[in-house]
Design an enzyme around this catalytic site. Sequence first.
Site, PDB file in Angstrom:
ATOM      1  N   HIS A 157       4.123  12.892  14.526  1.00 39.96           N
ATOM      2  CA  HIS A 157       3.284  13.432  13.430  1.00 39.96           C
ATOM      3  C   HIS A 157       3.690  12.834  12.079  1.00 39.96           C
ATOM      4  O   HIS A 157       3.470  13.451  11.040  1.00 39.96           O
ATOM      5  CB  HIS A 157       3.384  14.959  13.339  1.00 39.96           C
ATOM      6  CG  HIS A 157       3.225  15.660  14.644  1.00 39.96           C
ATOM      7  ND1 HIS A 157       2.030  16.182  15.084  1.00 39.96           N
ATOM      8  CD2 HIS A 157       4.126  15.901  15.641  1.00 39.96           C
ATOM      9  CE1 HIS A 157       2.198  16.746  16.282  1.00 39.96           C
ATOM     10  NE2 HIS A 157       3.460  16.563  16.645  1.00 39.96           N
ATOM     11  N   SER A 278      -0.062  -7.875  -7.350  1.00 39.33           N
ATOM     12  CA  SER A 278      -1.197  -7.174  -7.950  1.00 39.33           C
ATOM     13  C   SER A 278      -1.582  -7.868  -9.239  1.00 39.33           C
ATOM     14  O   SER A 278      -0.716  -8.357  -9.961  1.00 39.33           O
ATOM     15  CB  SER A 278      -0.811  -5.724  -8.230  1.00 39.33           C
ATOM     16  OG  SER A 278      -1.629  -5.184  -9.247  1.00 39.33           O
ATOM     17  N   LYS A 284       4.327  -5.039  -8.173  1.00 36.81           N
ATOM     18  CA  LYS A 284       3.855  -4.839  -6.807  1.00 36.81           C
ATOM     19  C   LYS A 284       4.107  -6.021  -5.880  1.00 36.81           C
ATOM     20  O   LYS A 284       3.979  -7.167  -6.257  1.00 36.81           O
ATOM     21  CB  LYS A 284       2.357  -4.563  -6.819  1.00 36.81           C
ATOM     22  CG  LYS A 284       2.011  -3.249  -7.469  1.00 36.81           C
ATOM     23  CD  LYS A 284       1.984  -2.133  -6.464  1.00 36.81           C
ATOM     24  CE  LYS A 284       0.629  -2.093  -5.816  1.00 36.81           C
ATOM     25  NZ  LYS A 284       0.577  -1.080  -4.784  1.00 36.81           N
ATOM     26  N   GLU A 291      -1.866  -5.623   6.491  1.00 28.99           N
ATOM     27  CA  GLU A 291      -3.061  -4.790   6.285  1.00 28.99           C
ATOM     28  C   GLU A 291      -4.300  -5.473   6.860  1.00 28.99           C
ATOM     29  O   GLU A 291      -5.188  -4.821   7.418  1.00 28.99           O
ATOM     30  CB  GLU A 291      -3.272  -4.522   4.797  1.00 28.99           C
ATOM     31  CG  GLU A 291      -2.212  -3.615   4.196  1.00 28.99           C
ATOM     32  CD  GLU A 291      -2.356  -3.514   2.682  1.00 28.99           C
ATOM     33  OE1 GLU A 291      -2.749  -2.445   2.211  1.00 28.99           O
ATOM     34  OE2 GLU A 291      -2.081  -4.497   1.974  1.00 28.99           O
TER      35      GLU A 291
END
Length: 458
Positions: A157, A278, A284, A291
């Site tokens: 979970h 970024s 970043k 992804e």
Amino acid sequence: MVEKLWGSRFTGSLSKLSEKFTFSIAYDSKLAYYDCQASIAHAEMLGEQGIITRKDAIDLVKGLRKIMAEVEAGTFHYDPSAEDIHTDIQSKLKKLIGKSADRLHTARSRNDQVVTDVRLYCLDNLQNIISLIEGLQISIVRFADANYDVMIPAYTHLQSAQVVLLAHQMLAYVEMLERDKGRFEDAARRASINTLGACALSGTTLPTDRDLVTKKLGFRETAANSMDAVSDRDFIIEILSAIAITGMHLSRICEDLIIWVTSEFNFIVIDDAFCTGSSIMPHKKNPDVLELIRGSSARFPGRLMELLVLMKGLPLTYNRDMQMDKPALFDCVETISDMLPLMAQVFAGIKVRNEVLKERVVAEQFFSVDILDYLVKKGMSYRDAHDTVGAMVKDCLDRGKKISAMSIGELKRYSMLFEDDMRYLLTPAVSVQGKRSAGSTNPAMVRAQLNKWKKRLK
Ligand code: ARG
């Protein structure tokens, strides 16, 4: 303008928009190599069976070999005015060898030709996908081996659950990928059926030898039913399903790594080669490759559905709808063939943050099941032990206490079965060492599994 293979029955010609809509040359040109391969075997068989003269057969094979060499060299350019790759190669062959080219299409139709080409394409690419999966497995096993001592929190979970060896989780990925390989091997077995010679749908009156073509092309067997041969695309659906499952696995691996690389988790560092920055936030470093692997895996179930819906309800035998199997197939094969080696490269560049992980795996919550097992080993029922440890955990949470800081007197208030040795259970190394069931994260067992995979994947 390339001549159609079916022109003479017609007086009018296809409208421009019809051509644009029906021509498949822009995508089925990917079959050029396999079309030549199948045609060579077919031409040789026609010659050997005396259906065409030896000279015609030799001319055909020579011409086709020449076209095949161009395909291999990357100098083959398809003619966009041809309806499909079969028509294009036929017309190129005629330019190369003249009149003999007209004999190539003896005892076959595009219906059996196209499905045979696709089967050859699939077999070639399945072999490649299988070895790419193996490459990824090797990369993961190397990473696991290099970080064999590292312990990590594992989750259910996405809540902290228990401590495991990093290598144990890595070998979970390797197992998943092994089953994926099995699915591709299975699919290859059913793709390896020679459909050429089924002709339009019913076979031919000419004395062909289909088994000879089967042998020449290296297929496992000859399709037993000519109608089935030209009708079905189940082998493609099976491949897309295997690709969809592999993609699903890759997306889960990516997701784990993406979580691990966040500043909140901070378990690992991914090499700059697989990240971007970024445009607004200078601090970043985003795991874009992971992804996009996760994102690209969405396309597979979509394509699989496309093919299932495409084929559903089609009457036997060939229908032009089936031309649309190719964009879906090629897209999935090409995408998964990029994803797998990329994933392997990512693993080769992962650095583990040992100092962070050492701090994370000591939280007492990870050892609650070990304490529970301790009580069970001393004779308490599992249910009572669960209640006992649950009460301890609750008290610790309520009062900000630690089990390791409790005196033996305090411990005995929960159960008289507790002795001093219980506190040894509160360390990650003891927790993993203590596991003894087959397939557990016990370090000796993980080592044995690692060795097994190293040997198997050599
Ligand atoms: N390009 C077609 C396909 O991909 C093969 C041609 C068969 N056409 C036909 N009218 N029988 O399925």
